[in-house]
Design a protein around this motif. Structure first.
Motif, PDB file in Angstrom:
ATOM      1  N   ASN A  39       0.923  -1.408   0.314  1.00 44.63           N
ATOM      2  CA  ASN A  39       0.076  -0.036   0.171  1.00 44.63           C
ATOM      3  C   ASN A  39       0.873   1.487   0.017  1.00 44.63           C
ATOM      4  O   ASN A  39       0.625   1.990  -0.481  1.00 44.63           O
ATOM      5  N   MET A  40       1.948   1.168   0.713  1.00 46.79           N
ATOM      6  CA  MET A  40       2.883   2.632   0.770  1.00 46.79           C
ATOM      7  C   MET A  40       3.324   2.808  -0.584  1.00 46.79           C
ATOM      8  O   MET A  40       3.332   3.485  -0.774  1.00 46.79           O
ATOM      9  N   ARG A  41       4.306   1.815  -1.204  1.00 48.69           N
ATOM     10  CA  ARG A  41       4.343   2.050  -2.466  1.00 48.69           C
ATOM     11  C   ARG A  41       3.538   2.525  -3.335  1.00 48.69           C
ATOM     12  O   ARG A  41       4.048   3.400  -4.104  1.00 48.69           O
ATOM     13  N   LYS A  42       2.169   2.196  -3.343  1.00 49.25           N
ATOM     14  CA  LYS A  42       1.293   2.350  -4.376  1.00 49.25           C
ATOM     15  C   LYS A  42       0.922   3.896  -3.849  1.00 49.25           C
ATOM     16  O   LYS A  42       0.964   4.491  -4.845  1.00 49.25           O
ATOM     17  N   SER A  43       0.694   4.280  -2.769  1.00 47.11           N
ATOM     18  CA  SER A  43       0.549   5.344  -1.938  1.00 47.11           C
ATOM     19  C   SER A  43       1.695   6.842  -2.815  1.00 47.11           C
ATOM     20  O   SER A  43       2.225   7.486  -2.640  1.00 47.11           O
ATOM     21  N   GLY A  44       2.857   6.053  -2.591  1.00 45.45           N
ATOM     22  CA  GLY A  44       4.616   6.671  -3.061  1.00 45.45           C
ATOM     23  C   GLY A  44       5.301   7.177  -1.706  1.00 45.45           C
ATOM     24  O   GLY A  44       5.922   7.587  -1.472  1.00 45.45           O
ATOM     25  N   ALA A  45       4.365   6.585  -0.313  1.00 50.97           N
ATOM     26  CA  ALA A  45       4.717   6.291   0.500  1.00 50.97           C
ATOM     27  C   ALA A  45       6.137   6.035   1.266  1.00 50.97           C
ATOM     28  O   ALA A  45       7.246   6.891   1.938  1.00 50.97           O
ATOM     29  N   ALA A  46       6.252   4.955   0.155  1.00 50.33           N
ATOM     30  CA  ALA A  46       7.887   4.056   0.628  1.00 50.33           C
ATOM     31  C   ALA A  46       8.918   3.993  -0.083  1.00 50.33           C
ATOM     32  O   ALA A  46       9.066   4.806  -1.293  1.00 50.33           O
ATOM     33  N   LYS A  47      10.392   5.318   0.249  1.00 50.80           N
ATOM     34  CA  LYS A  47      11.091   4.860  -0.667  1.00 50.80           C
ATOM     35  C   LYS A  47      11.712   3.881  -1.231  1.00 50.80           C
ATOM     36  O   LYS A  47      12.167   3.778  -2.449  1.00 50.80           O
ATOM     37  N   ALA A  48      11.280   2.824  -0.688  1.00 55.95           N
ATOM     38  CA  ALA A  48      12.023   1.425  -1.239  1.00 55.95           C
ATOM     39  C   ALA A  48      11.436  -0.041  -0.695  1.00 55.95           C
ATOM     40  O   ALA A  48      11.296   0.430   0.635  1.00 55.95           O
ATOM     41  N   ALA A  49      11.558  -1.033  -0.992  1.00 58.19           N
ATOM     42  CA  ALA A  49      10.565  -2.425  -0.827  1.00 58.19           C
ATOM     43  C   ALA A  49      11.607  -3.623  -1.255  1.00 58.19           C
ATOM     44  O   ALA A  49      11.826  -4.071  -1.273  1.00 58.19           O
ATOM     45  N   LYS A  50      13.815  -3.226  -1.244  1.00 58.10           N
ATOM     46  CA  LYS A  50      14.395  -3.897  -1.456  1.00 58.10           C
ATOM     47  C   LYS A  50      14.671  -4.478  -0.369  1.00 58.10           C
ATOM     48  O   LYS A  50      16.486  -4.630  -0.471  1.00 58.10           O
ATOM     49  N   GLU A 203       3.099  -6.306  -9.607  1.00 60.82           N
ATOM     50  CA  GLU A 203       3.840  -5.292  -9.741  1.00 60.82           C
ATOM     51  C   GLU A 203       3.330  -3.518 -10.682  1.00 60.82           C
ATOM     52  O   GLU A 203       2.834  -2.730 -10.282  1.00 60.82           O
ATOM     53  N   LYS A 204       2.284  -4.706 -11.203  1.00 64.70           N
ATOM     54  CA  LYS A 204       1.865  -3.671 -12.998  1.00 64.70           C
ATOM     55  C   LYS A 204       0.448  -2.852 -11.193  1.00 64.70           C
ATOM     56  O   LYS A 204       0.198  -1.279 -12.374  1.00 64.70           O
ATOM     57  N   GLU A 205       0.159  -3.640 -11.055  1.00 66.99           N
ATOM     58  CA  GLU A 205      -0.957  -2.719 -10.088  1.00 66.99           C
ATOM     59  C   GLU A 205      -0.521  -1.896  -9.172  1.00 66.99           C
ATOM     60  O   GLU A 205      -1.205  -0.399  -9.258  1.00 66.99           O
ATOM     61  N   ILE A 206       0.823  -1.910  -8.511  1.00 67.95           N
ATOM     62  CA  ILE A 206       1.211  -0.435  -7.955  1.00 67.95           C
ATOM     63  C   ILE A 206       1.522   0.538  -8.619  1.00 67.95           C
ATOM     64  O   ILE A 206       1.628   1.386  -8.694  1.00 67.95           O
TER      65      ILE A 206
END
Length: 292
Positions: A39-50, A203-206
């Protein structure tokens, strides 16, 4: 579900986002960290999920290949400190483990631990070593790679990273170069065809969710997402990545030029998935591959 400080801390380390953003995301997902990351990746809140593969345990990655070059084994044996990881008794034990795995073609930790060498099981040898050294030692994982009609080769970056590559039409030098590339670039798959449909769809959804926030028309969003998906596939597949020794060509172009192909690869890094201070071994390998 109660949201603890430890949960917030973990999400912050993974995403790089602020404390309040992480706490809010966890509250909204009832403490489900994986959904919160998405959810944070979708909203742009996450800087990285790696950072899901954070390094935690010390130890060693050991590789052994058969004399005919048709099969290889990787093992990871963990200990608590870097000091013990350099101890002669510990190193001797890891050599015993990898050779036993290769000779018996074992690809399961329980089966490996049950093997008898020099009159005692690997598990008993491990227990004896724990008593001698005073640290917890574990045979964490083992993987057997068979080349079939091809050949196997490997590259080890010190004790921390080990890579085995099975390929056809490739000489020893090319296989080693490919293994070094994999150590540095850490691809997930050989080619796009191997990427699971569910992973690609997620990934496409995000990417769609991120693009929609731009306010651009649907047809522009579709083009944006298409381009980003292509970039994503190039990043996670061996053949799509720029070759570390010559970034002007992809690994796929290199293989085509040599009439070679990669059947399979396996990459182990010490302590993947167990929380600990992260050493940047990837940059070390990149520098070594480029001759810096």
């Amino acid at each position: 579900m109660s949201i603890t400080a430890a949960m917030v801390k973990e999400l912050r380390e993974i995403t790089g986002a602020g404390m309040m953003e992480c706490k809010k995301a966890l509250v909204e997902t009832n403490g489900n960290i994986e959904v919160a990351i998405e959810n944070m990746r979708k909203s742009g809140a996450a800087k990285a999920a790696k950072k899901s593969g954070r390094v935690a345990a010390d130890g060693i990655i050991k590789v052994a290949t058969s004399a005919d070059g048709k099969q290889a084994v990787l093992v990871e044996v963990n200990c608590e400190t870097d000091f013990v990881a350099k101890d002669e008794s510990f190193l001797g034990f890891t050599e015993l483990v990898v050779q036993a795995a290769l000779e018996n073609q074992v690809a399961d930790v329980d089966a490996l631990n049950a093997l008898e060498v020099n009159g005692k099981s690997i598990e008993q040898a491990r227990t004896d070593l724990v008593a001698k050294i005073g640290e917890n030692i574990q045979v964490r994982r083992v993987q057997l790679v068979k080349a079939g009609d091809g050949q196997v080769g490997h590259y080890s970056h010190g004790k921390n990273i080990g890579v085995v590559v099975a390929a056809t039409g490739a000489d020893e030098e090319l296989i080693k170069d490919l293994a070094m590339h994999i150590a540095a670039a850490n691809p997930e798959y050989v080619s796009e065809e191997q990427v699971p449909a569910e992973q690609l769809e997620k990934e496409k959804e995000i990417l769609i969710a991120q693009a929609q926030d731009s306010g651009k028309p649907a047809e522009i969003i579709e083009k944006m997402v298409g381009g980003r998906i292509r970039k994503y596939l190039a990043e996670i597949t061996l053949k799509g990545q720029p070759f570390v020794k010559d970034p002007d060509m992809t690994v796929e172009k290199l293989l085509n030029a040599k009439n070679a192909d990669v059947l399979e690869f396996v990459r182990f890094e010490v302590g993947e998935g167990i929380e600990k201070k992260v050493d940047n071994f990837v940059e070390e390998v990149m520098a070594q591959a480029r001759g810096n």
